[in-house]
Design a protein around this motif. Structure first.
Motif, PDB file in Angstrom:
ATOM      1  N   ILE A 196       5.593 -16.901  25.075  1.00  0.00           N
ATOM      2  CA  ILE A 196       4.276 -16.316  25.349  1.00  0.00           C
ATOM      3  C   ILE A 196       3.740 -15.546  24.148  1.00  0.00           C
ATOM      4  CG2 ILE A 196       3.068 -14.571  26.729  1.00  0.00           C
ATOM      5  CD1 ILE A 196       4.862 -15.420  29.093  1.00  0.00           C
ATOM      6  N   ILE A 197       4.611 -14.811  23.465  1.00  0.00           N
ATOM      7  CA  ILE A 197       4.135 -13.920  22.392  1.00  0.00           C
ATOM      8  C   ILE A 197       4.125 -14.572  21.008  1.00  0.00           C
ATOM      9  CG2 ILE A 197       4.971 -11.900  23.655  1.00  0.00           C
ATOM     10  CD1 ILE A 197       7.221 -11.674  21.549  1.00  0.00           C
ATOM     11  N   LEU A 198       4.741 -15.747  20.876  1.00  0.00           N
ATOM     12  CA  LEU A 198       4.907 -16.337  19.541  1.00  0.00           C
ATOM     13  C   LEU A 198       3.572 -16.589  18.848  1.00  0.00           C
ATOM     14  CD1 LEU A 198       6.831 -17.439  17.391  1.00  0.00           C
ATOM     15  CD2 LEU A 198       6.747 -19.654  18.537  1.00  0.00           C
ATOM     16  N   LEU A 199       2.697 -17.360  19.478  1.00  0.00           N
ATOM     17  CA  LEU A 199       1.427 -17.702  18.842  1.00  0.00           C
ATOM     18  C   LEU A 199       0.512 -16.486  18.677  1.00  0.00           C
ATOM     19  CD1 LEU A 199       0.333 -20.254  17.609  1.00  0.00           C
ATOM     20  CD2 LEU A 199      -0.885 -20.725  19.745  1.00  0.00           C
ATOM     21  N   PRO A 200       0.347 -15.627  19.704  1.00  0.00           N
ATOM     22  CA  PRO A 200      -0.472 -14.421  19.503  1.00  0.00           C
ATOM     23  C   PRO A 200       0.041 -13.523  18.380  1.00  0.00           C
ATOM     24  CG  PRO A 200      -0.135 -14.801  21.845  1.00  0.00           C
ATOM     25  CD  PRO A 200       0.751 -15.771  21.120  1.00  0.00           C
ATOM     26  N   SER A 201       1.369 -13.378  18.275  1.00  0.00           N
ATOM     27  CA  SER A 201       1.914 -12.528  17.207  1.00  0.00           C
ATOM     28  C   SER A 201       1.663 -13.152  15.840  1.00  0.00           C
ATOM     29  CB  SER A 201       3.412 -12.294  17.420  1.00  0.00           C
ATOM     30  OG  SER A 201       4.135 -13.513  17.336  1.00  0.00           O
ATOM     31  N   GLN A 202       1.755 -14.483  15.762  1.00  0.00           N
ATOM     32  CA  GLN A 202       1.459 -15.156  14.497  1.00  0.00           C
ATOM     33  C   GLN A 202      -0.013 -14.999  14.127  1.00  0.00           C
ATOM     34  OE1 GLN A 202       2.868 -19.151  15.351  1.00  0.00           O
ATOM     35  NE2 GLN A 202       4.810 -18.772  14.311  1.00  0.00           N
ATOM     36  N   TYR A 203      -0.884 -14.985  15.149  1.00  0.00           N
ATOM     37  CA  TYR A 203      -2.313 -14.801  14.875  1.00  0.00           C
ATOM     38  C   TYR A 203      -2.588 -13.389  14.356  1.00  0.00           C
ATOM     39  CZ  TYR A 203      -7.331 -14.446  15.354  1.00  0.00           C
ATOM     40  OH  TYR A 203      -8.660 -14.242  15.086  1.00  0.00           O
ATOM     41  N   VAL A 204      -1.919 -12.401  14.933  1.00  0.00           N
ATOM     42  CA  VAL A 204      -2.090 -11.011  14.481  1.00  0.00           C
ATOM     43  C   VAL A 204      -1.650 -10.882  13.021  1.00  0.00           C
ATOM     44  CG1 VAL A 204      -1.234  -8.652  14.768  1.00  0.00           C
ATOM     45  CG2 VAL A 204      -1.881  -9.988  16.783  1.00  0.00           C
ATOM     46  N   ILE A 205      -0.522 -11.511  12.675  1.00  0.00           N
ATOM     47  CA  ILE A 205      -0.037 -11.488  11.290  1.00  0.00           C
ATOM     48  C   ILE A 205      -1.047 -12.169  10.371  1.00  0.00           C
ATOM     49  CG2 ILE A 205       1.769 -12.323   9.736  1.00  0.00           C
ATOM     50  CD1 ILE A 205       3.723 -12.040  12.108  1.00  0.00           C
ATOM     51  N   HIS A 206      -1.587 -13.297  10.828  1.00  0.00           N
ATOM     52  CA  HIS A 206      -2.609 -14.005  10.049  1.00  0.00           C
ATOM     53  C   HIS A 206      -3.861 -13.150   9.864  1.00  0.00           C
ATOM     54  CE1 HIS A 206      -6.096 -16.547   9.339  1.00  0.00           C
ATOM     55  NE2 HIS A 206      -6.534 -16.294  10.557  1.00  0.00           N
ATOM     56  N   ARG A 207      -4.287 -12.523  10.955  1.00  0.00           N
ATOM     57  CA  ARG A 207      -5.564 -11.785  10.953  1.00  0.00           C
ATOM     58  C   ARG A 207      -5.509 -10.523  10.100  1.00  0.00           C
ATOM     59  NH1 ARG A 207      -9.798 -10.070  10.596  1.00  0.00           N
ATOM     60  NH2 ARG A 207     -11.472  -9.745  12.093  1.00  0.00           N
ATOM     61  N   PHE A 208      -4.402  -9.798  10.174  1.00  0.00           N
ATOM     62  CA  PHE A 208      -4.349  -8.486   9.530  1.00  0.00           C
ATOM     63  C   PHE A 208      -3.500  -8.460   8.257  1.00  0.00           C
ATOM     64  CE2 PHE A 208      -5.350  -7.645  14.000  1.00  0.00           C
ATOM     65  CZ  PHE A 208      -6.513  -6.911  13.845  1.00  0.00           C
ATOM     66  N   ALA A 209      -2.412  -9.243   8.222  1.00  0.00           N
ATOM     67  CA  ALA A 209      -1.546  -9.223   7.035  1.00  0.00           C
ATOM     68  C   ALA A 209      -1.849 -10.374   6.081  1.00  0.00           C
ATOM     69  CB  ALA A 209      -0.074  -9.271   7.460  1.00  0.00           C
ATOM     70  N   LYS A 210      -2.626 -11.364   6.556  1.00  0.00           N
ATOM     71  CA  LYS A 210      -2.955 -12.545   5.746  1.00  0.00           C
ATOM     72  C   LYS A 210      -1.693 -13.259   5.258  1.00  0.00           C
ATOM     73  CE  LYS A 210      -7.301 -11.400   6.046  1.00  0.00           C
ATOM     74  NZ  LYS A 210      -8.174 -12.104   7.004  1.00  0.00           N
ATOM     75  N   GLU A 211      -0.708 -13.347   6.148  1.00  0.00           N
ATOM     76  CA  GLU A 211       0.552 -14.014   5.818  1.00  0.00           C
ATOM     77  C   GLU A 211       1.002 -14.839   7.020  1.00  0.00           C
ATOM     78  OE1 GLU A 211       3.422 -11.113   4.682  1.00  0.00           O
ATOM     79  OE2 GLU A 211       2.533 -10.736   2.726  1.00  0.00           O
ATOM     80  N   GLY A 212       2.147 -15.502   6.859  1.00  0.00           N
ATOM     81  CA  GLY A 212       2.738 -16.219   7.970  1.00  0.00           C
ATOM     82  C   GLY A 212       2.357 -17.692   7.996  1.00  0.00           C
ATOM     83  N   GLU A 213       3.076 -18.450   8.814  1.00  0.00           N
ATOM     84  CA  GLU A 213       2.883 -19.899   8.877  1.00  0.00           C
ATOM     85  C   GLU A 213       1.514 -20.275   9.446  1.00  0.00           C
ATOM     86  OE1 GLU A 213       5.304 -23.191   7.590  1.00  0.00           O
ATOM     87  OE2 GLU A 213       5.174 -21.049   7.276  1.00  0.00           O
ATOM     88  N   LEU A 214       1.059 -19.538  10.453  1.00  0.00           N
ATOM     89  CA  LEU A 214      -0.269 -19.828  11.016  1.00  0.00           C
ATOM     90  C   LEU A 214      -1.358 -19.565   9.992  1.00  0.00           C
ATOM     91  CD1 LEU A 214      -1.821 -20.677  13.567  1.00  0.00           C
ATOM     92  CD2 LEU A 214      -1.985 -18.267  14.179  1.00  0.00           C
ATOM     93  N   HIS A 215      -1.188 -18.528   9.182  1.00  0.00           N
ATOM     94  CA  HIS A 215      -2.161 -18.228   8.120  1.00  0.00           C
ATOM     95  C   HIS A 215      -2.239 -19.386   7.119  1.00  0.00           C
ATOM     96  CE1 HIS A 215      -4.504 -15.973   5.222  1.00  0.00           C
ATOM     97  NE2 HIS A 215      -3.579 -16.211   4.309  1.00  0.00           N
ATOM     98  N   ARG A 216      -1.083 -19.897   6.736  1.00  0.00           N
ATOM     99  CA  ARG A 216      -1.059 -21.020   5.791  1.00  0.00           C
ATOM    100  C   ARG A 216      -1.656 -22.262   6.439  1.00  0.00           C
ATOM    101  NH1 ARG A 216       4.166 -18.703   5.595  1.00  0.00           N
ATOM    102  NH2 ARG A 216       4.431 -17.386   3.766  1.00  0.00           N
ATOM    103  N   PHE A 217      -1.375 -22.470   7.713  1.00  0.00           N
ATOM    104  CA  PHE A 217      -1.898 -23.636   8.441  1.00  0.00           C
ATOM    105  C   PHE A 217      -3.430 -23.562   8.511  1.00  0.00           C
ATOM    106  CE2 PHE A 217      -3.298 -25.309  12.606  1.00  0.00           C
ATOM    107  CZ  PHE A 217      -2.936 -26.643  12.448  1.00  0.00           C
ATOM    108  N   ILE A 218      -3.979 -22.413   8.871  1.00  0.00           N
ATOM    109  CA  ILE A 218      -5.428 -22.261   8.979  1.00  0.00           C
ATOM    110  C   ILE A 218      -6.092 -22.356   7.611  1.00  0.00           C
ATOM    111  CG2 ILE A 218      -7.256 -20.591   9.539  1.00  0.00           C
ATOM    112  CD1 ILE A 218      -5.444 -19.586  11.812  1.00  0.00           C
ATOM    113  N   ARG A 219      -5.468 -21.762   6.616  1.00  0.00           N
ATOM    114  CA  ARG A 219      -6.042 -21.775   5.261  1.00  0.00           C
ATOM    115  C   ARG A 219      -6.109 -23.192   4.698  1.00  0.00           C
ATOM    116  NH1 ARG A 219      -2.599 -18.518   1.063  1.00  0.00           N
ATOM    117  NH2 ARG A 219      -1.325 -20.375   1.345  1.00  0.00           N
TER     118      ARG A 219
END
Length: 219
Positions: A196-219
């Motif tokens: 449940i928390i995996l994707l939302p937590s990755q989005y938070v990392i993407h949104r605020f830290a500009k890091e993580g696998e989801l950030h690279r995927f979106i970029r």
């Protein structure tokens, strides 16, 4: 200004002013332009110049070779998952709370190695190679990509490379959830909560830290 001229200017600024944020910003903007080009439009000299600058900007030391990393992280993934399965099948704790606490502890290495093993599988699927592994943070390894194969790859393969790791993490958590439900239903909460928390937590990392696998995927 052509991209090769922009890269020459960046290289000049890098040698003259050093590794400054504004120089890095210019470089990654050029990388973005190259990644949006068709493969046939990307000249080898452009790629080699890009890789040369990128290697100057890459400050991390490679701690583990490609072969050793594949072996270690593949064994780590298989072993941690088997221990998780073994615990569910053969350690029927009468106390549900203690059972879930131990299961939670066993889940952490599974998640850790699932990410790294997913990256390795993503590379095999897309043909994007890597040079080795470095310390991204005190507790996390990063993968240094072979930038020649990365830039020569199609946009579809680059998206698949980063997206597959996210998908793989969800597949493994789904497997653990179904397995726990079949053999120890009281243990489904551990994989379910992480699922449940995996994707939302990755989005938070993407949104605020500009890091993580989801950030690279979106970029």
């Amino acid at each position: 200004m052509e991209l090769i001229d922009e890269l020459n200017q960046i290289e000049f600024e890098l040698e003259k002013e050093g590794d400054k944020p504004e120089v890095r910003k210019k470089f990654w903007k050029v990388i973005g332009k190259i990644k949006r080009m068709n493969i046939d439009q990307v000249d080898d000299s452009l790629i080699l110049k890009t890789v040369k600058i990128r290697n100057k900007l890459f400050k991390k030391n490679i701690l583990m070779s490609r072969g050793k990393g594949i072996t270690l992280f593949s064994l780590g993934f298989i072993t941690s998952l088997l221990v998780f399965i073994w615990f569910i099948l053969y350690f029927p704790f009468p106390n549900v709370f203690i059972f879930n606490i131990v299961l939670f502890i066993l889940e952490l290495p599974v998640l850790y190695f699932t990410f790294l093993f997913g990256r390795i599988l993503g590379g095999l699927l897309t043909g994007i190679k890597f040079e080795g592994f470095y310390k991204f943070s005190p507790l996390e390894f990063g993968m240094k990509l072979d930038y020649v194969s990365y830039l020569k790859s199609t946009q579809k393969n680059r998206v698949l490379f980063f997206g597959f790791t996210i998908l793989w993490e969800h597949i493994i958590l789904m497997f653990q959830l179904v397995f726990a439900w079949m053999f120890r239903p009281e243990g489904i909460w551990v994989p379910l909560v992480f699922l449940i928390i995996l994707l939302p937590s990755q989005y938070v990392i993407h949104r605020f830290a500009k890091e993580g696998e989801l950030h690279r995927f979106i970029r």
